[in-house]
Enzyme design. Sequence first.
Site, PDB file in Angstrom:
ATOM      1  N   PHE A 125      -0.282   8.269  -3.732  1.00 27.97           N
ATOM      2  CA  PHE A 125      -0.311   6.562  -4.055  1.00 27.97           C
ATOM      3  C   PHE A 125      -1.223   6.692  -5.252  1.00 27.97           C
ATOM      4  O   PHE A 125      -2.389   6.946  -4.946  1.00 27.97           O
ATOM      5  CB  PHE A 125      -0.349   5.770  -3.016  1.00 27.97           C
ATOM      6  CG  PHE A 125      -0.157   4.393  -3.300  1.00 27.97           C
ATOM      7  CD1 PHE A 125       1.468   4.122  -3.152  1.00 27.97           C
ATOM      8  CD2 PHE A 125      -0.958   3.381  -3.701  1.00 27.97           C
ATOM      9  CE1 PHE A 125       1.904   2.808  -3.324  1.00 27.97           C
ATOM     10  CE2 PHE A 125      -0.584   1.975  -3.641  1.00 27.97           C
ATOM     11  CZ  PHE A 125       0.766   1.889  -3.738  1.00 27.97           C
ATOM     12  N   ASP A 195      -5.170   8.093   4.168  1.00 27.33           N
ATOM     13  CA  ASP A 195      -4.539   6.645   3.825  1.00 27.33           C
ATOM     14  C   ASP A 195      -3.213   6.583   4.798  1.00 27.33           C
ATOM     15  O   ASP A 195      -2.429   7.383   4.762  1.00 27.33           O
ATOM     16  CB  ASP A 195      -4.011   6.721   2.495  1.00 27.33           C
ATOM     17  CG  ASP A 195      -3.576   5.402   2.049  1.00 27.33           C
ATOM     18  OD1 ASP A 195      -3.074   4.631   2.830  1.00 27.33           O
ATOM     19  OD2 ASP A 195      -3.716   4.923   0.746  1.00 27.33           O
ATOM     20  N   TYR A 218      -0.083  -5.416   5.341  1.00 31.45           N
ATOM     21  CA  TYR A 218       0.634  -6.362   4.935  1.00 31.45           C
ATOM     22  C   TYR A 218       2.158  -5.412   4.988  1.00 31.45           C
ATOM     23  O   TYR A 218       2.984  -6.161   4.731  1.00 31.45           O
ATOM     24  CB  TYR A 218       0.688  -6.927   3.609  1.00 31.45           C
ATOM     25  CG  TYR A 218       0.444  -5.730   2.374  1.00 31.45           C
ATOM     26  CD1 TYR A 218       1.373  -5.197   1.934  1.00 31.45           C
ATOM     27  CD2 TYR A 218      -1.063  -5.842   1.912  1.00 31.45           C
ATOM     28  CE1 TYR A 218       1.053  -4.222   0.675  1.00 31.45           C
ATOM     29  CE2 TYR A 218      -1.234  -5.110   0.819  1.00 31.45           C
ATOM     30  CZ  TYR A 218      -0.373  -4.367   0.247  1.00 31.45           C
ATOM     31  OH  TYR A 218      -0.659  -3.484  -0.882  1.00 31.45           O
ATOM     32  N   LYS A 219       2.078  -3.959   5.427  1.00 25.28           N
ATOM     33  CA  LYS A 219       3.090  -3.609   5.488  1.00 25.28           C
ATOM     34  C   LYS A 219       3.915  -3.393   6.955  1.00 25.28           C
ATOM     35  O   LYS A 219       4.311  -4.392   7.290  1.00 25.28           O
ATOM     36  CB  LYS A 219       2.992  -2.021   5.030  1.00 25.28           C
ATOM     37  CG  LYS A 219       2.909  -2.007   3.557  1.00 25.28           C
ATOM     38  CD  LYS A 219       2.360  -0.718   2.865  1.00 25.28           C
ATOM     39  CE  LYS A 219       2.117  -0.609   1.416  1.00 25.28           C
ATOM     40  NZ  LYS A 219       1.197   0.466   0.734  1.00 25.28           N
ATOM     41  N   ARG A 362      14.625   3.429  -1.997  1.00 25.87           N
ATOM     42  CA  ARG A 362      13.659   3.493  -0.886  1.00 25.87           C
ATOM     43  C   ARG A 362      14.078   2.476   0.187  1.00 25.87           C
ATOM     44  O   ARG A 362      14.305   1.398  -0.164  1.00 25.87           O
ATOM     45  CB  ARG A 362      12.238   3.158  -1.016  1.00 25.87           C
ATOM     46  CG  ARG A 362      11.378   4.215  -0.898  1.00 25.87           C
ATOM     47  CD  ARG A 362       9.903   3.742  -1.070  1.00 25.87           C
ATOM     48  NE  ARG A 362       9.502   2.502  -1.259  1.00 25.87           N
ATOM     49  CZ  ARG A 362       7.990   2.309  -0.932  1.00 25.87           C
ATOM     50  NH1 ARG A 362       7.103   2.844  -0.711  1.00 25.87           N
ATOM     51  NH2 ARG A 362       7.662   0.759  -1.200  1.00 25.87           N
TER      52      ARG A 362
HETATM   53  C1  LIG Z   1       0.559   0.150  -0.253  1.00 28.28           C
HETATM   54  C2  LIG Z   1      -0.620   1.328  -0.378  1.00 28.28           C
HETATM   55  C3  LIG Z   1      -1.825   0.914  -0.642  1.00 28.28           C
HETATM   56  C4  LIG Z   1      -2.145  -0.488  -1.254  1.00 28.28           C
HETATM   57  O1  LIG Z   1      -3.426  -0.692  -1.627  1.00 28.28           O
HETATM   58  P1  LIG Z   1      -3.934  -2.226  -2.036  1.00 28.28           P
HETATM   59  O2  LIG Z   1      -5.179  -2.166  -2.215  1.00 28.28           O
HETATM   60  O3  LIG Z   1      -3.492  -3.068  -0.589  1.00 28.28           O
HETATM   61  O4  LIG Z   1      -3.016  -2.486  -3.003  1.00 28.28           O
HETATM   62  C5  LIG Z   1      -2.740   1.742  -0.820  1.00 28.28           C
HETATM   63  N1  LIG Z   1      -2.211   2.893  -0.543  1.00 28.28           N
HETATM   64  C6  LIG Z   1      -0.997   3.299  -0.273  1.00 28.28           C
HETATM   65  C7  LIG Z   1      -0.586   4.696   0.114  1.00 28.28           C
HETATM   66  C8  LIG Z   1      -0.090   2.390  -0.078  1.00 28.28           C
HETATM   67  O5  LIG Z   1       1.166   2.679   0.281  1.00 28.28           O
END
Ligand SMILES: *Cc1c(COP(=O)(O)O)cnc(C)c1O
Length: 403
Positions: A125, A195, A218-219, A362
Site C-alpha cells: 500500500f 499492516d 474505518y474499514k 475490487r
Molecule cells: C487503508 C489503508 C491505509 C490507510 O492509511 P490512512 O493513514 O488511514 O489513510 C494504510 N495502509 C493500508 C494497507 C491500507 O489499506
Amino acid sequence: MISRADLEARDRADPLGHFRARFLLPDGVIYLDGNSLGTLPRTTAEVMARVVAEEWGDDLITSWNRHGWVDLPQTVGDLIAPLIGAEPSEVVACDSTSVNLFKLLAAALDLRPGRRVVVAEEHGFPTDLYMVQGLRQLVPSLELRLVETESLVDALGPEVAVLLVNHVDYRTSRIADMAGLTRAAHEAGALALFDLAHSAGAIEVDLAGADLAVGCGYKFLNGGPGAPAFLYVAKRHQHARQPLSGWFGHAEPFAFDATYRPADGIARFLSGTPGVLGLRALAEGVRLTAEAGPRRLHAKATALGDLFLDLVAARCPSLAPACPRTARGSQVSFRHLEAYAVMQALIARGIIGDVRQPDILRFGLAPLYNRFVDVFDAVEQLADILDTGAWDRPELKRREKVT
Ligand SMILES: *Cc1c(COP(=O)(O)O)cnc(C)c1O
C-alpha cells in the site's frame, strides 16, 4: 448451478445473519466496499447523538474524567486487542494508520540501532512506502529496500532493522504468512511490522510473536469515515522511543514539564489529544466485530469469496481473478482493462465496489452484513454489464477524485 433460492436458505442458516439488522444500510444498495469504508452500526448513530449532546454539550470539560475520555485510546485499544491476537495494554487507538506507521518505523530503528534498512513490498500500500520515504528526511542513512512479496525473506540480512508487510494485500487479497515472515525476520535479527488495514475485523489475525503492527479503524471495524487507527507494540518492545513525542505520550501530561519523559508502556506511543468523537464511534464498530468473533467472520468471509469466484467463473468467464483461491482475505478482485467504467456501471445499478490502478475491480465482502444473495445479485448484474457492454459509455469513464 446455484440458485438464488439456495442462497436465501444459506442466509437463513448463517450464524452471523442477524448482525445485518444492527447496521443502518440504505435501501436498494448492495454494498461491497466495506474494505474501504465500513457501514454505520445503529448503536453508533445513537451513541454519537448522546455523546455530542450530553457529554460534550452538557458536561463539557469535566467529561475528560467523568466519561473516561482521557483513557479512550487505551480502552478502545483493549477492545481491539483480542481481534488481532494481542494482549491488553499492547494496543492503542489513535491517529491515522500512516502516522502510526511512522511512529513504529522510528521505534523499530530505535530498537535496532546500527541497522538502517527497511524491507517492504514493491506493490504494498503506497502510504506505507511514502512514510518510510518521509522518515528518510530525518534519518538520511535509511534505505528502503523494495522487493516482490515472494522475495521478502531473501531480502533480509544483518543490516535490516525491520520487515514491513501488508497482512492482506489491498489489490490481490493475498494473506501473508505472518508466522513464517516473523520467524524469518527474527532469524535475521530484524523486527516484523504488519499492516493489518485489510485484515483486522474481517479475518483471524494472530500476531504470533510479531513485534509491531498498525491497522485501520474505518474499514472492516466500521469506525466511520476517517476513524482513528490503531497500533500494536509487543510488551517486550514498549521501552522503545518514538519521535512524535507529544504530551499524551508523556509520563505526566498535566505536570506541564518542559522536558519530555515518555510514559511507561503503550501510552508512550500516543502523541496529542485523543479524537474523542472518532474513538467513541470506533468503539461501537469494534464491539460489534468482537461479538461476532474473528473465527466466524473469517469462515463467512471465505465462504462469500468462494461463492463470488464460483459464480464469476460460471457467469463471467472472460473475467480473470486477481485474487487467490485460498489464503485470501475478505475481498475478491478481478482484472478488466476497463475496470473503472465497469465499476461505474455497477454503481449506477446500486452495486458498490471500487477499483484500484491499473485494472483491478475490487469487491469487499463484509461478513457482518453482506449476504450470500448479495453476491448472487452482484454477479448477475456484473455478467449483464459485461455481456451487453453497458459499461462502454463516455459518462462512465469520467474519473472523480476518489476512486
Ligand atoms: C487503508 C489503508 C491505509 C490507510 O492509511 P490512512 O493513514 O488511514 O489513510 C494504510 N495502509 C493500508 C494497507 C491500507 O489499506
